[in-house]
Design an enzyme around this catalytic site. Sequence first.
Site, PDB file in Angstrom:
ATOM      1  CG  ASN A 173      -2.062  -0.948   1.150  1.00 34.05           C
ATOM      2  OD1 ASN A 173      -2.340  -1.508   0.092  1.00 34.05           O
ATOM      3  ND2 ASN A 173      -2.748  -1.155   2.257  1.00 34.05           N
ATOM      4  NE  ARG A 210      -7.859  -1.568 -10.500  1.00 33.19           N
ATOM      5  CZ  ARG A 210      -6.862  -0.733 -10.787  1.00 33.19           C
ATOM      6  NH1 ARG A 210      -5.901  -1.146 -11.593  1.00 33.19           N
ATOM      7  NH2 ARG A 210      -6.823   0.481 -10.270  1.00 33.19           N
ATOM      8  NE  ARG A 233      -2.066   6.020 -11.078  1.00 32.28           N
ATOM      9  CZ  ARG A 233      -3.062   6.752 -10.598  1.00 32.28           C
ATOM     10  NH1 ARG A 233      -3.896   6.220  -9.706  1.00 32.28           N
ATOM     11  NH2 ARG A 233      -3.245   7.986 -10.993  1.00 32.28           N
ATOM     12  CG  HIS A 273     -14.563   2.837 -11.239  1.00 36.34           C
ATOM     13  ND1 HIS A 273     -15.338   2.775 -10.095  1.00 36.34           N
ATOM     14  CD2 HIS A 273     -13.419   2.185 -10.942  1.00 36.34           C
ATOM     15  CE1 HIS A 273     -14.691   2.119  -9.157  1.00 36.34           C
ATOM     16  NE2 HIS A 273     -13.522   1.742  -9.629  1.00 36.34           N
ATOM     17  CG  HIS A 307     -13.899  -3.409  -3.764  1.00 38.62           C
ATOM     18  ND1 HIS A 307     -14.588  -3.604  -4.946  1.00 38.62           N
ATOM     19  CD2 HIS A 307     -12.946  -2.494  -4.043  1.00 38.62           C
ATOM     20  CE1 HIS A 307     -14.060  -2.842  -5.895  1.00 38.62           C
ATOM     21  NE2 HIS A 307     -13.072  -2.149  -5.367  1.00 38.62           N
TER      22      HIS A 307
END
Length: 677
Positions: free
Chosen positions: A47, A368, A398, A428, A585
């Site tokens: 992280n 992703r 990213r 997203h 999440h």
Amino acid sequence: MTSLYNNKLYHRDLSWLRFNHRVLQEAEDERNLLYERIKFLAIFSSNLDEFFKVRVSDIRQIKEIEKPLRKRLISKPNKVLRELKIQVDKQQQQFGTIFYEKIIPELKKEGIHLINHTQFTTTQKIVAKNYFIESLKDKVSVNHYSQNDKDSAFVKNEALYLTSLLSDAILEIVEIPADEPRFFIFPKQNGKHYITFIDDVLKYNLKQTPKGEINKTYHSIKISRDAELYIEDEFSGNLKDKIKDALHKRETGQATRVLIDSTMTKNHIELLNKVLDVTKTDIIKGGSYHNFKDFFGFPNPTETQLSNEELTPLPHPVLQNYDSMFDAIDAKDQLIHYPYQSFEPVIRLLEEAATDAHVTKIRITIYRAATESRLNDAIALAAKNGKKVVVFIEVKARFDEANNIKWGKIFEENGAQVIYSYPDIKVHSKILNITRVVNNETTRYAYIATGNFNEKTASLYTDFGLMTANRKITKEVKKIFLVLNRVIIVPKTKQLIVSPFTSRTRFTELVNNEIAFAEKRKPAEIILKMNSLQDKQMIKLLYRASKAGVKIRLLIRGMCSLVPGIKGQSENITITSVIDRFLEHGRVYIFKAGGEDKVFIGSADWMTRNLSHRIEVITPIFDEDHKKTLMDLVHIQLRDNVKARIIDKNQTNAYVENNDPKVQSQLATYEYFKSKQ
């Protein structure tokens, strides 16, 4: 109280560091099994690497902007960087204390000795020498640099190096091979297991000469570099190709952190600064070893169970009984909560669609992608089988750019239409739309989720996904894909909440609705579960709701800029954060609505980027059974008094403690679904 926040807003980057502190707390928590604690050290390290590559680089770039505009973006970036460095230094010290004073002794109790090169026995020295000659010697790069060299030394991004001060003017830098395991296991001795870092194998052997061992001291260094790609013009030319061509910049970007061994001498640091062309601000003092993310693979040579027993994902109680996913969705909306429940139904849905003769079209967004993926294989197969397949791939996700581009090429080769990133906005959302025609009757199916179409993260992150054939929902999902395909500009939606078009206004309406109930002295409550809360407008709105008497309970995993518990502002707001074996999440938004309980799930946190600069999709939950399930699960987490931390006005991260029966929400959630089998 630090100057980086006040009673109105907590600084976002300082708050992020407080999140990473909660990860560090799990490494310290002796209730966790030993290898789970080691894993949390690895997570903390990983992280922090990303924090310096992304957030710190952003602040540094702001420093270069003209002052009037800079003030609108962030006040006094140098002050921010100084305060962040102070907090990072404190956490690095805590990290070292946990590792050396708690983890190492606990390993010894289990017969596992993590030793350095000064502790090698005569036999171990021979083994280390043979390993060096056979596996490392030809891979090791040793270079010498002088403070008078015209060009600075280049150190790769995130690579590991050893450095030795040969004289006041000469520095030796050694690159540690990245293609060798980080840990070396010695043969077992006297019933004990001995493990060393590859760093120590090098430290020992690099000091050996034909005349004997020379007196040299090696210290570890690692550089984190700016991870932004800095595409100058996203609006002209091929954005995908520009991103692909720019990926190499990450390896040569500006240094945002030079992590060093805290025992390095002052002279050594000064010469290192000159050789690497960095400043004191860049230097962060850490331990003797870096890249603790390698501890994800720390070996356990014993037969003792030192990590958690796996919670095997449970089969879905309804979907497992259907041969056809389409039949199951026709019968009723289906809600999935992985990793407690298996991600398999999502894969099955796409695999069935790929071979179903009635399916004519598949549209999907991918943010992703997994490196290896049955789900993506099914998408490619569908295109190969002649279905019209439209895939929107966000190549600006990213650190996943290269993998996403790889899959885009595979989809195109199989006949799919692939749409890549748009300039100045990220897609997203996690949505899927399938069109099926049976006897000239068209049925559309949709899947809307909080998490990615990614099998790997589906086993690590807690997320929700809704499968539905509701005509109103599927019609609106189709509209979003028409926006992505540039057929229409704005999707007019009544059911779905869609960023950047309606999220801010719809959420504002929902909050204002609760305020109206509170002002009429009727029960009013808001429960929000999300990853991050940063948007100033929405925070001010929540403050207004709190002052009106709305009860607000927040579950925020990470960054949180809202300051709770301030009289006359936020005394009706409580915030907790759960850090446990899975990464929280899923986003859930619950509004009491006068007893109607409006419940939504979706991909958007309440950050400015999610509300105003990304395409996000949030769906209402109409099915009463699923509403109840989501509310049950959220309330389980609100009762957590084992792994929940209180986010107070100072973000001190105290564990929730009370006299209620113990509830570890992630284990309780698993048992909740197990009871439904």
